[in-house]
Design an enzyme around this catalytic site. Structure first.
Site, PDB file in Angstrom:
ATOM      1  N   LYS A  40      -5.389   0.131  -1.067  1.00  0.00           N
ATOM      2  CA  LYS A  40      -6.779   0.518  -1.229  1.00  0.00           C
ATOM      3  C   LYS A  40      -7.752  -0.554  -0.732  1.00  0.00           C
ATOM      4  CE  LYS A  40      -5.899   4.542  -3.024  1.00  0.00           C
ATOM      5  NZ  LYS A  40      -6.384   4.957  -4.329  1.00  0.00           N
ATOM      6  N   SER A 267       3.549   5.738  -7.843  1.00  0.00           N
ATOM      7  CA  SER A 267       3.336   6.563  -6.650  1.00  0.00           C
ATOM      8  C   SER A 267       4.304   6.178  -5.541  1.00  0.00           C
ATOM      9  CB  SER A 267       1.890   6.449  -6.168  1.00  0.00           C
ATOM     10  OG  SER A 267       1.562   5.124  -5.816  1.00  0.00           O
TER      11      SER A 267
END
Length: 307
Positions: A40, A267
């Protein structure tokens, strides 16, 4: 040189121990090598710098966002480096490590409680609305609004270019989990420009498999499955959609740490579980690429790694 120049250029490494002899090879992009330990960082920098360039973020202004944690940490990092005030909306269900990291970098947090103890559509929408209200009450603030912000795509296109160069153009399949859908869309779009035949697999929580047409539900794969179809989702980009349960994703993340030494979050476990299935289906002499989205250090206090 700025600390922000250390974002990107993460390594792409092959799995060594988890593959069968009849499997395609799997290459894993180690996004924990980014400064905050997460992919991110790429999108946070892209959103802030795009807003600075076009005037949405003025000198002296602040940034506001809602986050499951990793985007917030990345924004806190970028804003700290640029000396920009930051307000973040998150929830107690996301890891303590992420919340502590955001605050250590100077972000101000507003917490929204989850009645179910997991990620749900209702929680996500309440976080979004809280961020909107905060931004509206702060003159001069810029709400990055990650679900709708397409400025993230160039940051993820750069990741695709890195994958292409590092794999020497050998990408038959790309497997990645969907949260805002910005990274899946950005990477897949660019890979398809380089090879229109790339088989792209979107991964989502089985408990909230809305992309597959299922009902919204509560799950524990942080950073994925908001409980509704995200605005940036483009179904034509997905060759297939693969639901994975929270329990199976956690089990795979733990296995990945023990058998390959890749320490990552839930994830990533979901990504690897599906990548292994795709690799078995494709067979030898093919290449599957997936993402190790962030560091397992972000989840030490959660059910993923807590004893």
């Amino acid at each position: 040189m700025s600390i922000l120049d250390t974002i990107g250029n993460t390594r792409l490494i092959p799995l060594r121990n988890m593959l069968s002899p009849k499997s395609a090879r799997i290459l894993v992009k180690l996004e924990a090598e980014n400064p905050t330990g997460s992919m991110k960082d790429r999108m946070a920098l892209a959103m802030v710098e795009a807003a600075e360039r076009d005037g949405r973020l003025q000198p002296g202004g602040s940034v506001v966002e809602y986050t499951g944690g990793s985007t917030g940490v990345s924004l806190a990092f970028v804003c700290a480096a640029k000396r920009i005030p930051l307000e973040l909306v998150t929830s107690e269900i996301f890891s303590r490590e992420k919340r502590d990291h955001m605050q250590a970098l100077g972000a101000r947090l507003t917490l929204v409680r989850s009645p179910t103890g997991g990620t749900t559509k209702e929680l996500t929408l309440e976080m979004i609305e809280t961020a909107r209200r905060i931004a509206a009450a702060r003159p001069g603030s810029f709400w990055t609004d990650q679900f709708n912000n397409t400025d993230v795509h160039p940051g993820y296109a750069r990741m695709a270019d890195e994958i292409w160069q590092q794999s020497e153009g050998a990408v038959d399949a790309f497997v990645h989990s969907v949260g805002t859908a910005g990274s899946f869309r950005g990477v897949t779009t660019r890979l398809r420009m380089l090879n229109p035949q790339v088989h792209a697999v979107a991964v989502e929580p089985a408990e909230s498999a809305v992309l597959s047409g299922g009902p919204s539900g509560s799950h524990k794969i942080e950073g994925t499955g908001p409980g509704f179809v995200p605005p940036q989702w483009r179904p034509e980009l997905a060759s297939e959609i693969a639901p994975v349960s929270s329990a199976d994703a956690m089990a795979m993340a733990r296995r990945l740490a023990r058998e390959e030494g890749i320490f990552a979050g839930t994830s990533t476990g979901a990504n690897l579980l599906v990548a292994l299935r795709v690799a078995e289906r494709l067979g030898p002499d093919r290449t599957v690429v997936t993402i190790a989205c962030d560091s397992g250090m972000k989840y030490l206090s959660t059910a993923l790694y807590a004893a």
